[in-house]
Design a protein around this motif. Structure first.
Motif, short mmCIF file in Angstrom:
data_model
loop_
_atom_site.label_atom_id
_atom_site.label_comp_id
_atom_site.label_asym_id
_atom_site.label_seq_id
_atom_site.Cartn_x
_atom_site.Cartn_y
_atom_site.Cartn_z
N ARG A 165 25.50 5.99 -37.64
CA ARG A 165 25.05 5.96 -36.26
C ARG A 165 24.18 7.19 -36.04
N ARG A 173 17.53 3.19 -33.30
CA ARG A 173 18.35 1.98 -33.33
C ARG A 173 17.95 1.04 -34.45
N ASP A 174 16.71 0.54 -34.45
CA ASP A 174 16.29 -0.35 -35.54
C ASP A 174 16.05 0.42 -36.83
#
Length: 286
Positions: free
Chosen positions: A180, A229-230
């Motif tokens: 993350r 994120r991507d």
């Protein structure tokens, strides 16, 4: 992918590999790049030619539109058509070394357009600097001189009509894996709150079995291009909402220092290190 590389070291410890004469497909806009870049503990913090964006090459200088030539790689954004594959890719070619030692490289490059003509001459300096027992810093400076006989526009998909896509300039494709990714700034957090903003520093951190933190400290007040994120990536944008036009014979200069640290650092730690590193931004050449 085969490339000629040099290793940057701090003492006996290799911290980055610089591919200075890479053999790459024309469609990725061949250029020198750093990969892998590692923390002092050995964790890799870059990706090169990932499946989602083959033209992302670790740490490099890449611009989507230089007088119509694509030095970013991949597709070109065309108003009214969107991203399109065009035969407009340029190449950044090593010209000559000016200095080379264990912890730094200085060299000159030629930015050659698809027609084979020189558009830009570059002076580049890359150095590995010690910070503390958990971190080191990559000092990356470049000077781009327009060698055409007329003004030369540095542009981006955003300046050509794609909102938010103001990428182009220094760009770091970070290694994500299953991590993350956290994005930090001096007074805000998250990709949405920092993308397209101007801050004194910006940090990415990956939380996993081998956590890491990258702290980007710019020498100029460009806007940030951020993805978490991507994929994970940070760029210092030259042309966010309007082209940057450089006159014939004139130059633009940029410098960014990136701290590469083991562990996930908190905001207060990041701010302290960023403040120390900012003091190194005195003049050009670095």
């Amino acid at each position: 992918m085969t490339a000629q590389t040099v290793s940057l070291r701090l003492g006996e410890r290799p911290v980055a590999e610089y591919a200075w004469q890479p053999r790459l497909p024309e469609t990725v806009s061949p250029r020198p790049f750093l990969h892998p870049v590692r923390t002092l503990g050995g964790t890799e913090v870059t990706e090169s030619m990932p499946a989602d964006h083959l033209h992302h090459l670790g740490v490099s200088v890449a611009v989507a539109d230089v007088g119509g030539a694509n030095f970013w790689g991949g597709r070109t954004f065309v108003p009214g058509r969107g991203p399109v594959h065009l035969p407009n890719h340029g190449t950044q070619r090593h010209h000559r070394w000016t200095t080379r030692d264990a912890s730094s490289v200085h060299h000159e490059l030629r930015w050659i357009g698809p027609a084979g003509t020189d558009l830009v001459r570059e002076r580049r300096r890359i150095a590995a600097l010690p910070v503390n027992d958990r971190a080191w810093a990559l000092d990356f400076g470049f000077e781009l001189t327009n060698v055409t006989g007329e003004p030369l526009a540095f542009a981006s998909p955003a300046t050509n009509g794609r909102p938010g896509a103001g990428y182009g300039g220094f760009f770091w494709r970070a290694r994500r894996g299953d991590r993350r990714i956290h994005v930090l700034g001096p007074d805000r957090t998250g990709e949405r709150r920092l993308h397209g903003q101007r801050t004194a520093w910006l940090a990415l951190s990956g939380a996993d079995t081998d956590p890491w933190t990258l702290i980007f400290v710019p020498g100029q007040a460009d806007l940030w291009f951020v993805r978490s994120r991507d994929y994970a990536g940070v760029g210092s944008a030259l042309a966010w909402d309007q082209p940057l036009v450089v006159g014939s014979g004139s130059a633009l200069r940029r410098r960014i220092i990136t701290v590469v640290a083991d562990g996930r650092l908190r905001s207060r730690e990041v701010a302290g290190i960023a403040g120390e590193v900012a003091a190194l931004h005195d003049g050009w050449p670095p």
